[in-house]
Design an enzyme around this catalytic site. Sequence first.
Site, PDB file in Angstrom:
ATOM      1  N   LEU A 129      69.206  98.163  78.126  1.00  0.00           N
ATOM      2  CA  LEU A 129      71.022  98.050  78.719  1.00  0.00           C
ATOM      3  C   LEU A 129      71.530  97.479  77.228  1.00  0.00           C
ATOM      4  CD1 LEU A 129      73.326  98.713  80.516  1.00  0.00           C
ATOM      5  CD2 LEU A 129      72.800  96.373  81.266  1.00  0.00           C
ATOM      6  N   GLU A 131      71.935  95.506  73.831  1.00  0.00           N
ATOM      7  CA  GLU A 131      72.071  95.656  72.234  1.00  0.00           C
ATOM      8  C   GLU A 131      73.122  93.845  71.453  1.00  0.00           C
ATOM      9  OE1 GLU A 131      74.083  99.508  70.961  1.00  0.00           O
ATOM     10  OE2 GLU A 131      73.225 100.494  72.587  1.00  0.00           O
ATOM     11  N   GLY A 135      76.082  92.632  74.495  1.00  0.00           N
ATOM     12  CA  GLY A 135      75.472  92.081  75.070  1.00  0.00           C
ATOM     13  C   GLY A 135      76.106  91.784  76.823  1.00  0.00           C
ATOM     14  N   SER A 136      77.222  90.653  77.326  1.00  0.00           N
ATOM     15  CA  SER A 136      77.808  90.750  78.393  1.00  0.00           C
ATOM     16  C   SER A 136      78.338  91.779  78.059  1.00  0.00           C
ATOM     17  CB  SER A 136      79.338  89.649  78.002  1.00  0.00           C
ATOM     18  OG  SER A 136      78.078  88.497  77.745  1.00  0.00           O
ATOM     19  N   GLY A 344      59.557  60.405  82.655  1.00  0.00           N
ATOM     20  CA  GLY A 344      60.048  59.008  81.991  1.00  0.00           C
ATOM     21  C   GLY A 344      59.337  60.253  80.993  1.00  0.00           C
ATOM     22  N   GLU A 368      70.398  88.566  82.930  1.00  0.00           N
ATOM     23  CA  GLU A 368      70.986  89.578  83.148  1.00  0.00           C
ATOM     24  C   GLU A 368      72.577  89.747  83.499  1.00  0.00           C
ATOM     25  OE1 GLU A 368      69.449  91.454  87.140  1.00  0.00           O
ATOM     26  OE2 GLU A 368      67.313  91.296  86.113  1.00  0.00           O
ATOM     27  N   THR A 370      75.490  86.764  81.639  1.00  0.00           N
ATOM     28  CA  THR A 370      75.405  85.075  81.272  1.00  0.00           C
ATOM     29  C   THR A 370      75.898  84.601  82.363  1.00  0.00           C
ATOM     30  OG1 THR A 370      77.419  85.346  80.400  1.00  0.00           O
ATOM     31  CG2 THR A 370      75.917  85.419  79.209  1.00  0.00           C
TER      32      THR A 370
END
Length: 384
Positions: A129, A131, A135-136, A344, A368, A370
């Site tokens: 999906l 590119e 993106g978003s 630690g 999938e 943000t």
Amino acid sequence: MDPNFGTYQLGEEHEALREAVRALSEKEIAPYAAEVDEQERYPKEALDALVKAGFAATHIPEEYGGEGADSVATCIVIEEVARVCGSSSLIPAVNKLGTMPIILSASDDLKKQVLPAIASGETTASYALSEREAGSDAASMKTRARLDGDHWVLNGSKCWITNGGVSKWYTVMAVTDPDKGANGISAFAVHADDPGFTVGPKEKKLGIKGSPTVELYFEDATIPADRIIGEPGTGFKTALKTLDHTRPTIGAQAVGIAQGALDQALAYVKERKQFGKSISEFQGVQFMLADMAMKVESARQMVYVAAARAERGEPNLGFISAAAKCFASDVAMEVTTDAVQLFGGAGYTRDFPVERMMRDAKITQIYEGTNQVQRMVMARNLLK
């Protein structure tokens, strides 16, 4: 009181599945997890073990050669594998992501063409999906597809493709009508052998290093006309519907990684001694462990509820699916970070698995959608 009261209790078959996947994961997957991460190689041992046991793509319906497992069962498989190896858990998770558009929207002929090979373990599926500049904002994608006689011709590229190069089948979103915005996007089933289709080099990543992430290139790539998934222009709707069903699986992966880190931390603090006693006796440590376990259990319950609602095909899955993915991945990042702290200085070394788990957890807040996008999805569902 009724000991047989079944509400908010997993069925016996789900608990039996957990036991089986945990046993397999500890025996066949965990021994290779550090090596897979260190060498940045695909976890072939995990693939072979999952395929042999029928856990690589449990969600595929029986009529197409699959196990027909429900969404909660699929989440349990992913969670238990992720508990020992985040990279390996992407085998069942991405098989669901790559095939869910086909299950939801494809013709029966296309289902018969693609799904049996995934169910049998002959190959895996991936999802394309995103590119570089979409993106978003996935709806602004530039990849194009045009019908030319009895073939579709694709041009463009996709990025961040999980298990790319290993998979043979790819669900690809491309613009078929640029004038219609999101309603001009269609979905296609592309095979690795299709002419004009190539796979780029692997990304160099912070975590989940055993799962290759690549770009895909389409240069006059041609696929048969009947490999369109659903009707032209329905691809973006299918993509969003798919995410409603698969975001809980990312939540499950996050829960598994967090549980693995908590288990490691519990074992370590019991053995580690400072000031003449086990550090597990210090209240500050106990409070950290209590908070970690509380959050893991909360995330697990939300993931299962989201998966169950998706399995029932309930409407308005957007909020609960986004919430499950968002909350669980935030928990995973917090719990793995605390696990490193409890170890630690030792936790900062590759001698122990918690640093790997912390690195692996980070991506669950990103892919999938943000977690900022998840919050947008949730808010829109609340306000509409």
